[in-house]
Design an enzyme around this catalytic site. Structure first.
Site, PDB file in Angstrom:
ATOM      1  N   ASP A 275       0.826  -1.206   0.000  1.00  0.00           N
ATOM      2  CA  ASP A 275       0.000   0.000   0.000  1.00  0.00           C
ATOM      3  C   ASP A 275       0.868   1.269   0.000  1.00  0.00           C
ATOM      4  O   ASP A 275       1.657   1.476   0.925  1.00  0.00           O
ATOM      5  CB  ASP A 275      -0.887  -0.078   1.264  1.00  0.00           C
ATOM      6  N   ASP A 335     -10.573   3.906  -1.468  1.00  0.00           N
ATOM      7  CA  ASP A 335     -11.165   2.894  -0.580  1.00  0.00           C
ATOM      8  C   ASP A 335     -12.684   2.799  -0.720  1.00  0.00           C
ATOM      9  O   ASP A 335     -13.383   3.817  -0.750  1.00  0.00           O
ATOM     10  CB  ASP A 335     -10.854   3.243   0.883  1.00  0.00           C
TER      11      ASP A 335
HETATM   12  C1  GLA Z   1      -5.477   2.177   2.744  1.00  0.00           C
HETATM   13  C2  GLA Z   1      -5.960   1.032   1.863  1.00  0.00           C
HETATM   14  C3  GLA Z   1      -7.009   0.243   2.622  1.00  0.00           C
HETATM   15  C4  GLA Z   1      -6.399  -0.291   3.914  1.00  0.00           C
HETATM   16  C5  GLA Z   1      -5.850   0.862   4.742  1.00  0.00           C
HETATM   17  C6  GLA Z   1      -5.057   0.356   5.930  1.00  0.00           C
HETATM   18  O1  GLA Z   1      -6.474   3.110   2.998  1.00  0.00           O
HETATM   19  O2  GLA Z   1      -6.483   1.520   0.658  1.00  0.00           O
HETATM   20  O3  GLA Z   1      -7.484  -0.828   1.821  1.00  0.00           O
HETATM   21  O4  GLA Z   1      -5.383  -1.214   3.597  1.00  0.00           O
HETATM   22  O5  GLA Z   1      -4.973   1.669   3.968  1.00  0.00           O
HETATM   23  O6  GLA Z   1      -4.451   1.389   6.650  1.00  0.00           O
END
Ligand code: GLA
Length: 512
Positions: A275, A335
């Site tokens: 990520d 997200d």
């Molecule tokens: C980001 C990702 C999410 C999750 C969070 C965890 O927002 O896009 O899917 O993994 O981080 O902190």
């Protein structure tokens, strides 16, 4: 003139940006110069710290504010006898992020307050002196030359499993992961094809003296946990970031890519979600490919097959280079949330990426929210159908121990899963749209087709599909409704169905 604080601003419900207009420069507060830290210890043994590294000259304050993954330069300051208002700025890809902090010396402490957003609660913190350099951002490391990372041979069909984030977020721990593995192995999900049990952010501890990544108190023994999941006939996934910090502010893999990949392999990890998060403080979007390539190479070198899932919110046209860095899947969006608006906004916007999906390499519109309570069963059927038409990874995001029968039926409908998992790996597209009704189709192996009649409207609606719209000369020989699990009736050159509000009819067509 008096320093107007966030507090009086919020109390008076004056929106935040106007507050700074009331600030006046009179005699200045005592010198703020120094490195200040707000320590925020967590029950898992880690700490989410905020650093303010400040230099004051008269009315002007410069320096940096580090909030775990975010690193702001102070670009504006104004102050008076009671304190200062500082504006921090950083570039996040092509967008600027700004924060405002009010700081005030009280004895030997720095009292700090901020609003995350104008509409949120005031956050008040106390900072203490920290050693110089502590919390400073590490320097950038050189980027590798681009090359094509060999295909790891994994994910010939879209990955299926579960991920901790949507339901558990920071509360995931060893016991929860074991419980999800138990549930998946016994509630029909494993049998339906779900395989990976994935730990998202907040498992990380820190690094030992040799720089090895450690897990925090919530995960006492990663190897034992992986063994447990493997004994259930399942696989286990983990999460990290190419930056110094993850999105939740935990330890990232920056500068430790090969070491971390080896640690994952030694624990028995089968899947990595990687990520972008804190990498945004050091690198531009244009540099992402080289950064993701580093971990792609490291995973291959680790000697264990580890599925590589890129998460950088669909920036920098990742679908064009995700496969070249060894990626098996790449997020195409920000997200997801457990709401009809969020799910449909994401899902129905995926058509343009269709050409980039193929066995081993999938567009990822984010994890499933099915069963988390924010949508009704018709809406969750739409979610599952759309993800199947899109050849998307199917990572359940709910608590698998407490699923209503209707939710379990949606997640484990084998005929719908078979659409998602079709071995030709061709992603579906929109075929037609009329008002709030959309028809999407996905070509399947054996010359079959999946056709979804989506009703995005708030009233039930009739939807008619014309065989010619699907490239068919005549009615298909067989038509099966995969949710109702019935054979449909054929009717000349078209087929009409009543579709519930926010609902879907999913058909599988066979021509002979
Ligand atoms: C980001 C990702 C999410 C999750 C969070 C965890 O927002 O896009 O899917 O993994 O981080 O902190």
């Amino acid at each position: 003139m008096k320093f107007v604080s966030f507090k009086s601003c919020t109390a008076a419900k004056i929106i935040f940006p106007f507050c700074s207009l009331f600030l006046a420069v009179a005699s200045y507060a005592r010198d703020l110069t120094g490195n200040w830290v707000v320590r925020n210890p967590q029950p898992d043994g880690t700490s989410r710290d905020t650093y303010l590294d400040l230099q004051q000259e008269g009315s002007k304050v410069t320096g940096h504010i580090r909030v775990t993954q975010f690193y702001y330069s102070i670009v504006e300051s104004s102050g008076g006898p009671d304190g200062f208002l500082l504006t921090g700025s950083m570039m996040d890809g092509h967008n600027e992020r700004r924060v405002k902090y009010e700081v005030k010396l009280v004895g030997g402490e720095l009292h700090v307050s901020t609003l995350r957003r104008p509409d949120t609660e005031l956050i008040e913190m106390v900072a203490h002196p920290a050693p110089p350099g502590e919390g400073a951002l590490p320097s950038r490391l050189p980027l590798p030359e681009l090359h094509a990372v060999p295909d790891n041979g994994l994910a010939r069909t879209p990955p299926m499993g579960w991920n901790s984030w949507n339901k558990f977020a920071g509360k995931v721990d060893d016991a929860a992961v074991r419980a999800m593995a138990d549930a998946m192995a016994s509630n029909g999900m494993k049998e339906a094809g779900y395989e990976y049990v994935n730990i998202d952010d907040t498992w990380e501890g820190g690094r030992d003296a040799q720089g090895n990544i450690t897990s925090n108190k919530k995960f006492p023994d990663m190897k034992a946990l992986a063994d447990y999941v493997h004994r259930k006939g399942l696989k286990i996934g983990i999460y990290s970031s190419p930056g110094p910090n993850t999105c939740a502010g935990y330890e990232g893999s920056f500068g430790h890519e090969e070491q971390d990949a080896k640690a994952y392999a030694a624990w028995g990890i089968d899947y990595l979600k990687y990520d972008w998060c804190g990498a945004r403080t050091l690198y531009t979007d244009e540099e992402m490919q080289a950064i993701y390539q580093k971990m792609g190479d490291a995973l291959l070198k680790s000697g264990r097959p580890i599925l590589y899932s890129l998460c950088q919110y669909g920036r920098a046209e990742v679908w064009k280079w995700g496969a070249a860095v060894g990626g098996n899947a790449w997020r195409t969006t920000g997200d997801i949330r457990d709401s009809w608006d969020s799910m449909t906004k994401i899902g129905f916007a995926q058509g343009e990426f269709a050409a980039f999906a193929s066995p081993g390499h999938w567009n990822d519109p984010d994890m499933l929210e099915i069963g988390n309570g924010g949508m009704n069963e018709d809406e969750y059927k739409t979610h599952m159908t759309l993800w199947a038409i899109l050849a998307a990874p199917l990572l359940a995001g709910n608590d698998l121990r407490e699923m209503a029968p209707g939710i379990a039926a949606i997640l484990t409908n084998k005929e719908v899963i078979a659409i998602d998992q079709d071995k030709e790996g061709k992603q579906g597209r929109q075929v037609s749209k009329s008002g709030e009704q959309e028809i999407w189709a996905r070509p399947l192996s054996g010359n079959e087709q999946a056709v979804a009649l989506f009703n995005r409207g708030t009233e039930a609606a009739e939807i008619t599909v014309l065989w010619t719209d699907l490239g068919l000369k005549s009615a298909p020989a067989h038509i099966r409704d995969l949710w109702a699990q019935t054979e449909g009736r054929l009717d000349g050159g078209k087929y009409t169905r009543m579709v519930p509000a926010h609902g879907v009819v999913l058909l599988r067509l066979r021509s002979n």
